[in-house]
Design a protein around this motif. Sequence first.
Motif, mmCIF file in Angstrom:
data_model
loop_
_atom_site.group_PDB
_atom_site.id
_atom_site.type_symbol
_atom_site.label_atom_id
_atom_site.label_comp_id
_atom_site.label_asym_id
_atom_site.label_seq_id
_atom_site.Cartn_x
_atom_site.Cartn_y
_atom_site.Cartn_z
ATOM 1 N N ARG A 273 43.264 42.227 33.602
ATOM 2 C CA ARG A 273 43.622 41.106 34.487
ATOM 3 C C ARG A 273 42.567 39.990 34.414
ATOM 4 O O ARG A 273 42.897 38.810 34.338
ATOM 5 N N ARG A 274 41.285 40.400 34.424
ATOM 6 C CA ARG A 274 40.220 39.407 34.429
ATOM 7 C C ARG A 274 40.200 38.604 33.126
ATOM 8 O O ARG A 274 40.121 37.378 33.127
ATOM 9 N N ALA A 277 43.275 36.289 32.803
ATOM 10 C CA ALA A 277 43.122 35.101 33.647
ATOM 11 C C ALA A 277 42.136 34.120 33.019
ATOM 12 O O ALA A 277 42.387 32.904 32.973
ATOM 13 N N THR A 314 50.973 42.093 32.571
ATOM 14 C CA THR A 314 49.968 41.336 33.334
ATOM 15 C C THR A 314 50.489 39.943 33.693
ATOM 16 O O THR A 314 50.311 39.486 34.842
ATOM 17 N N PHE A 318 51.057 38.234 37.408
ATOM 18 C CA PHE A 318 50.544 36.917 37.798
ATOM 19 C C PHE A 318 51.669 36.019 38.309
ATOM 20 O O PHE A 318 51.487 35.262 39.273
ATOM 21 N N GLU A 321 52.662 37.041 41.725
ATOM 22 C CA GLU A 321 51.623 36.664 42.691
ATOM 23 C C GLU A 321 51.536 35.152 42.866
ATOM 24 O O GLU A 321 50.660 34.648 43.561
ATOM 25 N N LEU A 323 50.666 32.874 40.767
ATOM 26 C CA LEU A 323 49.486 32.280 40.138
ATOM 27 C C LEU A 323 49.862 31.417 38.942
ATOM 28 O O LEU A 323 49.192 30.420 38.646
ATOM 29 N N LYS A 338 42.746 30.743 42.686
ATOM 30 C CA LYS A 338 42.965 32.181 42.855
ATOM 31 C C LYS A 338 42.876 32.901 41.515
ATOM 32 O O LYS A 338 42.381 34.029 41.440
ATOM 33 N N LEU A 339 43.302 32.244 40.459
ATOM 34 C CA LEU A 339 43.232 32.836 39.130
ATOM 35 C C LEU A 339 41.781 33.078 38.736
ATOM 36 O O LEU A 339 41.451 34.090 38.093
ATOM 37 N N LYS A 341 39.399 33.884 40.651
ATOM 38 C CA LYS A 341 38.793 34.932 41.494
ATOM 39 C C LYS A 341 39.272 36.334 41.145
ATOM 40 O O LYS A 341 38.825 37.313 41.747
ATOM 41 N N ILE A 342 40.175 36.439 40.190
ATOM 42 C CA ILE A 342 40.699 37.756 39.814
ATOM 43 C C ILE A 342 39.589 38.604 39.203
ATOM 44 O O ILE A 342 38.787 38.128 38.399
ATOM 45 N N GLN A 343 39.560 39.865 39.601
ATOM 46 C CA GLN A 343 38.552 40.806 39.095
ATOM 47 C C GLN A 343 39.196 41.825 38.172
ATOM 48 O O GLN A 343 40.377 42.012 38.141
#
Length: 343
Positions: A273-274, A277, A314, A318, A321, A323, A338-339, A341-343
Amino acid sequence: MKKKILIIEDDTIVRENTTEILQLANYDVISAENGKIGIEKASFFKPDLIICDILMPDLDGYGVLQILMRNRSLQKIPVVFMSAKTKHEDIRRGMDLGASDYITKPFEESELLSAVATRLKRKEIYERNIEKENRSPRKLKIDEIERVFKFKESVEYKAGSTVYCEGNVSNHIFYIVKGEVKTFKVNQDGKELITEIYSDKSFFGFTSLLESSPYVENAEAIKDTKILRIQKNEFFQIIKDNPELGLNFIDMLSHDLEFIKDHLMHLVYDSVRRKTADAIIQLHDKRGGQSPIEISRSDLASFLGIAKETLTRTLTDFKEENLIYTQKNEIRIKDKEKLQKIQ
């Protein structure tokens, strides 16, 4: 033509003696007995140099210098202060205001003539450099390369066309006028890993810039693309004629190297995910923030080093969500904050 010097000095003896010394040295000299008259004479006489006392009634030397600095037609005239004030702070104040030099009274004739000759020579060199810059072409930036090579015809590559292959001898560097190119390597199993994606106004193919050694990767147009093929000797000549372009090019290479390092760190350590993004944000920013990002799922998965199915899941997450927005090979960012801040 004689150089013109204006002397502003309230002491009659010093003023007349200084005038006589400079006239004997073949300078065209006029004088003024105070700061106000000195400013008036400077306006019509347009001297090449002004010698000015500091301690004068009505308007002192510091005031004269400040007025000169505010007058566009006079602010380039060098000013040499002449005064009995010898404290460091007095000299420093004059230099901070823009004085070119400082002579303390009493002074030797040779000291005066040396200071005048030095300042006039520096002024001459400065004016010559300004004239040369005005005659010379404006310093080039990377995105002005098209203007330099306007005589070269760009080559058009259809989407999927090969620009060069790993192992080809490198005789050119490439500049994208419009379009998009990916560089990639293929492993022993035939799996493709994209090393970089280049967009409009980008250079690529410079991994073998200094030698005619083989390319270490492949390059392929992602979409219909127009490219300038620049021979290395042509490029080096342009840098020789435009050093600023060379500095910009080095800066660009450094930036690209940092990007590659960051990309590798994301591939190794970040979650799917990180790094997905981050890749979307990077591609978005590299296109100048333009939407949409046009890239196939296969190419994006290859760029990230993940399976296409994993990428698809993935991107779907997104999208749910809120995004991003996706359609076929297009991706639009809806919430960049917000994208990020994805971890």
